[in-house]
Design an enzyme around this catalytic site. Sequence first.
Site, PDB file in Angstrom:
ATOM      1  N   ARG A   1       0.840  -1.194   0.000  1.00 42.70           N
ATOM      2  CA  ARG A   1       0.000   0.000   0.000  1.00 42.70           C
ATOM      3  C   ARG A   1       0.876   1.246   0.000  1.00 42.70           C
ATOM      4  O   ARG A   1       1.823   1.328   0.794  1.00 42.70           O
ATOM      5  CB  ARG A   1      -0.888   0.051   1.258  1.00 42.70           C
ATOM      6  CG  ARG A   1      -1.986  -0.993   1.405  1.00 42.70           C
ATOM      7  CD  ARG A   1      -3.065  -1.003   0.322  1.00 42.70           C
ATOM      8  NE  ARG A   1      -3.426   0.287  -0.273  1.00 42.70           N
ATOM      9  CZ  ARG A   1      -4.231   1.190   0.285  1.00 42.70           C
ATOM     10  NH1 ARG A   1      -4.770   0.978   1.447  1.00 42.70           N
ATOM     11  NH2 ARG A   1      -4.498   2.317  -0.339  1.00 42.70           N
TER      12      ARG A   1
ATOM     13  N   HIS B   1      -5.867   7.110   7.025  1.00 44.27           N
ATOM     14  CA  HIS B   1      -7.317   6.923   6.886  1.00 44.27           C
ATOM     15  C   HIS B   1      -8.038   8.090   7.567  1.00 44.27           C
ATOM     16  O   HIS B   1      -7.673   8.479   8.683  1.00 44.27           O
ATOM     17  CB  HIS B   1      -7.754   5.625   7.551  1.00 44.27           C
ATOM     18  CG  HIS B   1      -7.189   4.388   6.921  1.00 44.27           C
ATOM     19  ND1 HIS B   1      -7.842   3.693   5.940  1.00 44.27           N
ATOM     20  CD2 HIS B   1      -6.024   3.713   7.138  1.00 44.27           C
ATOM     21  CE1 HIS B   1      -7.117   2.630   5.580  1.00 44.27           C
ATOM     22  NE2 HIS B   1      -6.004   2.626   6.297  1.00 44.27           N
TER      23      HIS B   1
HETATM   24 FE    FE Z   1      -4.307   1.302   5.839  1.00 42.75          FE
END
Ligand code: FE
Lengths: 200, 233
Positions: B152, B157
Amino acid sequence: MQDSVKPSGITPSQTVGPFFKYGLTPNGEYAWNDAFTNSTLTPDVTGERIRIEGRVFDGDGAAVPDCMLEIWQADAQGRFADPQDKRALPNASFRGFARCGTDKDGNYAFDTIKPGAVPDPDGKPQAPHVLVAVFGRGMLRHLYTRIYFSDEAGNAADPVLALVPADRRATLIAARVAGQAVYRLDLRLQGGEETVFFDV
Amino acid sequence: MTFIYRTDSNKAHPLPLSPEYKSSIKRAPNKALIPMRHTLSELTGPVYGHETVREGDNDLTTQHAGEPIGERIIVHGHVRDEDGRGVPNSLVEIWQANSCGRYVHVRDQHPAPLDPNFTGAGRTVSDAAGYYRFVSIKPGAYPWGNHHNAWRPAHIHLSVFGHSFVTRLVTQMYFPNDPLFPFDPIFNSVPDEKARARMVSSFDLENTQPEWALCYRFDIVLRGKNATPMENH
Ligand SMILES: [Fe+3]
């Protein structure tokens, strides 16, 4: 503070991923102070106290353990705890919002009150309902659904249920457990008995 | 309440099924979403303000006895709707990996060290004009099992409420010029290139603090509630 060039269009959604629970959901699994619980109940709230519970399943029928549900609802008089709802609010500390993560078996549960009827845009009453937003790993945007109650005669005339094909309406109606103030509704993200989700 | 949130704004979002992101395959609805008019239920939303946030909740570097390891950063920006109006008093929640790419979460199996001085969760409330600010540590990239050699891009977030239940947004903030962008199916689940760019923060030299922390600017644009086109100014 300077304003950067304003981009047109909204910020897109991304999944909550698998690791949201310590930041978002309640129940003290992690050393972070909870902002929310799975209860909307406040000392001054009036109305019938109920529990809404069930499980969340994926397209294989497997329980979804890393899901988060949020609910938003009116009070027992059908009024929202939001200044945009201009009607008077007697339940001064009632918020109408709660959040719950699913457990390893996909279970969720909310303690709340049975909401009253809320008018539709034409002023006609909607049957009592709770709004639900479903978040989870694998879900790039959350899904919107509603929970209705099996013992409400108003379901038959509800304008939103009327938009739903008759054979799918049951996916939105929580069943009252005999002799208890408990309603049960399972959510199915995909498949034959798939829950109805709304484009709002 | 007569206004309606425009539904065409939702075209910026990913489609539920994005097969490159394998976890979406069994969790995306097969049936079409059912359109409906917004009622008072959809047009209202929870209001959570400063009473929900403790002092220091927006500084992820001071939640433990010592300072976390990593590159200290400031993340700030403007929460507004697509008509350009600031969204005041909106709860903004964040969670993220530590500088090594490891989450505190019990299910994170990445063999990178946990940092006893970093939980990686924070929250704040946007101010009267819609601005918010966090202090944190730049998160590391981390591997995941989606495909061979899947990593990632570094991200934070974010969860935002806005003015109604239909403005609710959970997204991820990325960092500029990440070499992992072309290979990440979650980032690329957003079909429109310009929309993807709105998830990437910009380096903010003006608000970088000398001898202390780099600053990144991330504006969060929520759905608007009338048909007035966006004005650039
Ligand atoms: Fe994450």
